[in-house]
Design an enzyme around this catalytic site. Structure first.
Site, mmCIF file in Angstrom:
data_model
loop_
_atom_site.group_PDB
_atom_site.id
_atom_site.type_symbol
_atom_site.label_atom_id
_atom_site.label_comp_id
_atom_site.label_asym_id
_atom_site.label_seq_id
_atom_site.Cartn_x
_atom_site.Cartn_y
_atom_site.Cartn_z
ATOM 1 N N TYR A 22 3.428 -12.771 2.477
ATOM 2 C CA TYR A 22 3.438 -13.892 1.547
ATOM 3 C C TYR A 22 3.875 -15.163 2.283
ATOM 4 O O TYR A 22 4.977 -15.231 2.820
ATOM 5 C CB TYR A 22 4.377 -13.640 0.378
ATOM 6 C CG TYR A 22 3.992 -12.492 -0.536
ATOM 7 C CD1 TYR A 22 2.747 -11.871 -0.448
ATOM 8 C CD2 TYR A 22 4.870 -12.031 -1.503
ATOM 9 C CE1 TYR A 22 2.406 -10.827 -1.282
ATOM 10 C CE2 TYR A 22 4.533 -10.986 -2.351
ATOM 11 C CZ TYR A 22 3.298 -10.379 -2.236
ATOM 12 O OH TYR A 22 2.973 -9.336 -3.068
ATOM 13 N N GLN A 62 2.723 0.219 -6.486
ATOM 14 C CA GLN A 62 2.593 -1.127 -7.053
ATOM 15 C C GLN A 62 1.114 -1.480 -7.182
ATOM 16 O O GLN A 62 0.484 -1.933 -6.231
ATOM 17 C CB GLN A 62 3.315 -2.162 -6.181
ATOM 18 C CG GLN A 62 3.297 -3.543 -6.811
ATOM 19 C CD GLN A 62 4.076 -4.563 -5.998
ATOM 20 O OE1 GLN A 62 3.625 -5.697 -5.853
ATOM 21 N NE2 GLN A 62 5.233 -4.186 -5.477
#
Length: 340
Positions: free
Chosen positions: A54, A178
């Protein structure tokens, strides 16, 4: 804020999890990021999710700085490894080299000695699975990782890892997955969810708001509102562009009376919908403003009636995607309704 067990493990996580994909270090400045994290803490959120990729590591830096001074034992920190963090051939994947190096780099950026959950961000076809699991296990034994998880793995990939983990040892066993999951994107329901329920693997789902589409702020036939993700800079408009289309936006607006009936905002309705599912431990939210965090966190503990759940399904109808073959990578497949 309510908490749920992370699958069959002894770790508990907050029902609402704060994540910083496409925000910290990218579209949100440090002051706003810190304000959002503080709002999360004020709302009782204890679980924070990020990844080494990220903003090329900057998201971890910003999150670590925002959490500085908070008692570490009161938090559950999760990060990920696999996607490219550089241009070299070993700057990606789940090789022993990259897993160990990436973990150490994430710990430095987060300013912590350990992460509670370390997740394989995608499945790596190039690396023997045993090599990956042993590398994860070494990090657990060194005290740098508490639990192991995966993200966007297919049922077959998870099953293969579980079989191998049983042969190698219990500390290598996956406790969480996830995936992307929301009212429109339900591809984990046919295969991933049943397997994980049987095996005691929790789901901590991302995109419960479908990139903001399920908040109802995007209207059919209208330009994205100023300040929204679709109207912003960076990569966000490209990602949300995959799920915008008048057909879906029109159908989403028909959910508004159901939210009103439940006494919820559209965002709260969407998040509460994901948390209704057995086997889901938490829903990851992102935010650019503190008030968004406060609103979304209020979906914790909300129970939707069977009548409202049935009405949601009837309203969305054929726009719902449940194709399990699309589990592997959401970014490789554009939902049929997105182009409508």
């Amino acid at each position: 804020m309510e908490h749920r067990a992370l699958g069959r493990s002894g770790l508990w996580v907050s029902e609402i999890i704060y994540g910083n994909w496409l925000t910290h270090g990218e579209s949100v400045d440090r002051a706003a990021a810190t304000a959002c994290v503080r709002a999360a803490l004020d709302a009782g959120i204890t679980t924070f999710d990020t990844a080494d990729v990220y903003a090329q590591g900057e998201a971890e830096v910003v999150l670590g700085e925002a959490l500085r001074g908070v008692r570490r034992e009161s938090l559950e920190l999760a990060t990920k490894v696999c996607l490219p963090t550089g241009t070299g051939p070993n700057d990606r994947g789940l090789s022993r080299k990259h897993v160990l190096e990436s973990c150490h780099a994430s710990l430095r950026r987060l300013g912590t000695d350990y992460v509670d959950l370390y997740q394989a961000h995608r499945f790596d076809q190039r690396t023997p699975l045993e090599e990956t699991l042993v590398a994860f296990d070494d990090l657990v034994r060194q005290g740098k990782v508490r639990y192991i998880g995966v993200s966007e793995w297919t049922a077959a990939q998870i099953s293969e890892a579980l079989t191998l983990a049983d042969e190698l040892g219990p500390t290598r066993r996956i406790v969480a997955n996830q995936p992307q999951y929301n009212m429109l994107w339900r591809v984990i329901e046919p295969e991933v969810l049943p397997l994980c329920r049987r095996e005691g693997i929790a789901q901590i789902v991302f995109q419960p708001l479908a990139q903001g589409v399920l908040t109802g702020k995007y209207l059919p036939g209208s330009a994205p509102p100023a300040g929204s993700r679709a109207a912003g800079a960076g990569r966000a408009p490209r990602f949300i562009g995959r799920v915008l289309g008048d057909a879906v936006l029109d159908r989403v607006q028909r959910l508004r009376p159901l939210a009103d009936q439940a006494g919820l905002t559209m965002a709260q309705l969407a998040i509460a919908w994901t948390l209704r599912t057995d086997g889901i431990s938490g829903a990851i939210i992102g935010a650019t403003r503190p008030e968004q965090v406060t609103e979304n966190a209020s979906a914790a503990g909300v129970h939707l009636t069977p009548e409202i759940l049935a009405a949601i399904d009837q309203t969305l109808g054929d726009l719902v995607d449940t194709d399990p073959t699309k589990t592997a990578d959401m970014f490789a497949v554009k939902p049929e309704w997105a182009a409508a």
